[in-house]
Design a protein around this motif. Structure first.
Motif, PDB file in Angstrom:
ATOM      1  N   ALA A  78       0.829  -1.200   0.000  1.00 53.73           N
ATOM      2  CA  ALA A  78       0.000   0.000   0.000  1.00 53.73           C
ATOM      3  C   ALA A  78       0.866   1.254   0.000  1.00 53.73           C
ATOM      4  N   PRO A  79       1.613   1.498  -1.077  1.00 54.18           N
ATOM      5  CA  PRO A  79       2.488   2.679  -1.101  1.00 54.18           C
ATOM      6  C   PRO A  79       1.705   3.984  -1.228  1.00 54.18           C
ATOM      7  N   LEU A  80       2.269   5.038  -0.662  1.00 56.07           N
ATOM      8  CA  LEU A  80       1.764   6.388  -0.862  1.00 56.07           C
ATOM      9  C   LEU A  80       2.646   7.102  -1.877  1.00 56.07           C
ATOM     10  N   LYS A  81       2.243   8.299  -2.277  1.00 56.38           N
ATOM     11  CA  LYS A  81       3.019   9.059  -3.263  1.00 56.38           C
ATOM     12  C   LYS A  81       3.451  10.432  -2.757  1.00 56.38           C
ATOM     13  N   GLY A  82       2.736  10.976  -1.761  1.00 53.97           N
ATOM     14  CA  GLY A  82       2.978  12.369  -1.421  1.00 53.97           C
ATOM     15  C   GLY A  82       3.578  12.653  -0.068  1.00 53.97           C
ATOM     16  N   ALA A  83       3.803  11.633   0.764  1.00 51.67           N
ATOM     17  CA  ALA A  83       4.278  11.901   2.127  1.00 51.67           C
ATOM     18  C   ALA A  83       5.687  12.495   2.137  1.00 51.67           C
ATOM     19  N   ILE A  84       6.550  11.993   1.267  1.00 52.49           N
ATOM     20  CA  ILE A  84       7.908  12.537   1.190  1.00 52.49           C
ATOM     21  C   ILE A  84       7.872  13.981   0.695  1.00 52.49           C
ATOM     22  N   ASN A  85       7.005  14.265  -0.280  1.00 48.80           N
ATOM     23  CA  ASN A  85       6.861  15.650  -0.753  1.00 48.80           C
ATOM     24  C   ASN A  85       6.496  16.577   0.399  1.00 48.80           C
ATOM     25  N   ASP A  86       5.582  16.132   1.251  1.00 50.73           N
ATOM     26  CA  ASP A  86       5.162  16.953   2.395  1.00 50.73           C
ATOM     27  C   ASP A  86       6.339  17.240   3.322  1.00 50.73           C
ATOM     28  N   ALA A  87       7.130  16.208   3.596  1.00 54.74           N
ATOM     29  CA  ALA A  87       8.264  16.380   4.508  1.00 54.74           C
ATOM     30  C   ALA A  87       9.269  17.389   3.965  1.00 54.74           C
ATOM     31  N   TRP A  88       9.590  17.277   2.680  1.00 55.86           N
ATOM     32  CA  TRP A  88      10.561  18.212   2.101  1.00 55.86           C
ATOM     33  C   TRP A  88       9.981  19.620   1.966  1.00 55.86           C
ATOM     34  N   ASN A  89       8.673  19.740   1.762  1.00 54.43           N
ATOM     35  CA  ASN A  89       8.057  21.066   1.712  1.00 54.43           C
ATOM     36  C   ASN A  89       8.205  21.783   3.057  1.00 54.43           C
ATOM     37  N   ILE A  90       7.957  21.052   4.148  1.00 52.48           N
ATOM     38  CA  ILE A  90       8.105  21.658   5.474  1.00 52.48           C
ATOM     39  C   ILE A  90       9.577  21.935   5.770  1.00 52.48           C
ATOM     40  N   HIS A  91      10.457  21.066   5.322  1.00 53.07           N
ATOM     41  CA  HIS A  91      11.894  21.309   5.488  1.00 53.07           C
ATOM     42  C   HIS A  91      12.290  22.625   4.822  1.00 53.07           C
ATOM     43  N   ALA A  92      11.756  22.888   3.636  1.00 57.63           N
ATOM     44  CA  ALA A  92      12.060  24.139   2.934  1.00 57.63           C
ATOM     45  C   ALA A  92      11.541  25.348   3.711  1.00 57.63           C
ATOM     46  N   VAL A  93      10.371  25.219   4.316  1.00 54.05           N
ATOM     47  CA  VAL A  93       9.824  26.319   5.106  1.00 54.05           C
ATOM     48  C   VAL A  93      10.714  26.593   6.321  1.00 54.05           C
ATOM     49  N   LEU A  94      11.145  25.534   6.998  1.00 51.94           N
ATOM     50  CA  LEU A  94      11.992  25.704   8.178  1.00 51.94           C
ATOM     51  C   LEU A  94      13.337  26.332   7.825  1.00 51.94           C
ATOM     52  N   ARG A  95      13.931  25.895   6.733  1.00 48.91           N
ATOM     53  CA  ARG A  95      15.262  26.383   6.364  1.00 48.91           C
ATOM     54  C   ARG A  95      15.212  27.768   5.730  1.00 48.91           C
ATOM     55  N   GLN A  96      14.312  27.965   4.782  1.00 49.23           N
ATOM     56  CA  GLN A  96      14.341  29.188   3.976  1.00 49.23           C
ATOM     57  C   GLN A  96      13.497  30.310   4.562  1.00 49.23           C
ATOM     58  N   SER A  97      12.330  29.979   5.102  1.00 54.18           N
ATOM     59  CA  SER A  97      11.446  31.026   5.621  1.00 54.18           C
ATOM     60  C   SER A  97      11.706  31.327   7.093  1.00 54.18           C
ATOM     61  N   LEU A  98      11.900  30.270   7.882  1.00 56.40           N
ATOM     62  CA  LEU A  98      12.072  30.457   9.324  1.00 56.40           C
ATOM     63  C   LEU A  98      13.528  30.463   9.756  1.00 56.40           C
ATOM     64  N   GLN A  99      14.443  30.226   8.810  1.00 55.54           N
ATOM     65  CA  GLN A  99      15.881  30.347   9.050  1.00 55.54           C
ATOM     66  C   GLN A  99      16.417  29.397  10.127  1.00 55.54           C
ATOM     67  N   PHE A 100      15.864  28.177  10.192  1.00 55.90           N
ATOM     68  CA  PHE A 100      16.433  27.165  11.078  1.00 55.90           C
ATOM     69  C   PHE A 100      17.757  26.682  10.501  1.00 55.90           C
ATOM     70  N   GLU A 101      18.719  26.411  11.362  1.00 58.58           N
ATOM     71  CA  GLU A 101      19.985  25.845  10.914  1.00 58.58           C
ATOM     72  C   GLU A 101      19.806  24.357  10.593  1.00 58.58           C
ATOM     73  N   GLU A 102      20.591  23.860   9.618  1.00 60.05           N
ATOM     74  CA  GLU A 102      20.448  22.469   9.197  1.00 60.05           C
ATOM     75  C   GLU A 102      20.702  21.487  10.336  1.00 60.05           C
ATOM     76  N   GLU A 103      21.643  21.825  11.225  1.00 66.66           N
ATOM     77  CA  GLU A 103      21.943  20.904  12.330  1.00 66.66           C
ATOM     78  C   GLU A 103      20.826  20.847  13.364  1.00 66.66           C
TER      79      GLU A 103
END
Length: 283
Positions: A10-35
């Motif tokens: 029962a594979p999904l298709k969009g869960a990884i997309n969601d994770a990377w979208n939030i990662h982009a928000v944290l890094r680029q918009s909210l300026q969280f450090e990668e570590e």
């Protein structure tokens, strides 16, 4: 955490997309450090190049602990889970069910075809009395008897080894991790899955840890394989074991920190993923 369950029934298709979208928000918009960010996603056929980043049960719990244990007053934490939620009886034969997050290795301790062959509701197994073989029509009296033998019954489902269990994460267990965060800190949880029932978060949101089974009907996951829209609940055949460690059930006070929980749906509803802005995402 984003899990597509590649290689499963029962594979999904969009869960990884969601994770990377939030990662982009944290890094680029909210300026969280990668570590200060950890990403757990599966890859092709459920595998990833870095074993420590695979969203297995062990890795998810390890990173829950990493997130909570260093928290100080004034810190703002965030936890994202995109994938399946499931329900399972609290204990063998119980009508009470618990809600669980489903890691990528949820069935690693079971026979390969267990999830697809075992009934989800074994108490409703149909009558197995064989149907009598019809008599041959008079015009076909000379036809060999084998021509009228009823089709063979499907093979019995694979038997789960005694004591085997799914690798699931109880929402009650998640509550215990959140309770480690000190007063003065806060955590935002985004649960993009079904059955997002996190118990005991506070006086105004004190959900019970168990509930009556939510009926979903029959879900044909193989038929959904090529659909662009899929539900994010996973119906699993019940096993005669208790998945939540007994010590987790000990009474505990509400978390001292401020908790913001954003869930994709209510307990009786279900979450789904579908094409949004050119890519499959959770809703």
């Amino acid at each position: 955490v984003g899990i597509n369950y590649e290689g499963s029934h029962a594979p999904l298709k969009g869960a990884i997309n969601d994770a990377w979208n939030i990662h982009a928000v944290l890094r680029q918009s909210l300026q969280f450090e990668e570590e200060h960010i950890r990403v757990l996603v599966d890859g092709s056929h459920g595998k990833t190049d870095n074993a420590a980043q695979a969203p297995t049960r062990t890795n998810i719990l390890t990173n829950f602990q990493w997130l909570m244990e260093g928290a100080q007053p004034g810190d703002c934490l965030m936890l994202l889970f995109c994938g399946y939620g499931t329900q399972h009886p609290k204990e063998p034969g119980s009508k009470e069910h618990e809600a669980y997050l489903v890691p990528s290795d949820f069935a690693a301790d079971l026979p390969e075809d267990w999830v697809t062959s075992a009934p989800v509701r074994p108490e409703k197994v149909q009558n197995s009395t064989p149907t009598p073989v019809p008599s041959a029509p008079s015009s076909q009296v000379g036809t060999p008897a084998a021509s009228f033998v009823a089709p063979a019954a499907p093979p019995p489902p694979a038997k789960a080894p005694e004591g085997s269990r799914y690798r699931l994460i109880s929402f009650l267990e998640l509550n215990r991790y959140v309770s480690q965060i000190p007063a003065g800190a806060s955590i935002t949880m985004v649960l993009d899955c079904s059955y997002p029932a996190v118990p005991g978060l506070g006086p105004s949101h004190n959900m019970a840890p168990t509930f009556n089974r939510v009926s979903r009907g029959r879900v044909d996951y193989p038929k959904l394989h090529d659909f662009v829209s899929r539900p994010r609940f996973l119906e699993l055949p019940p096993l005669p074991v208790q998945h939540t460690p007994p010590q987790i059930w000990r009474p505990q006070a509400f978390p001292a920190s401020r908790v913001h929980a954003f869930c994709a749906c209510r307990l009786q509803e279900w979450d789904a993923e579908l094409p949004l802005e050119g890519t499959v995402q959770g809703t």
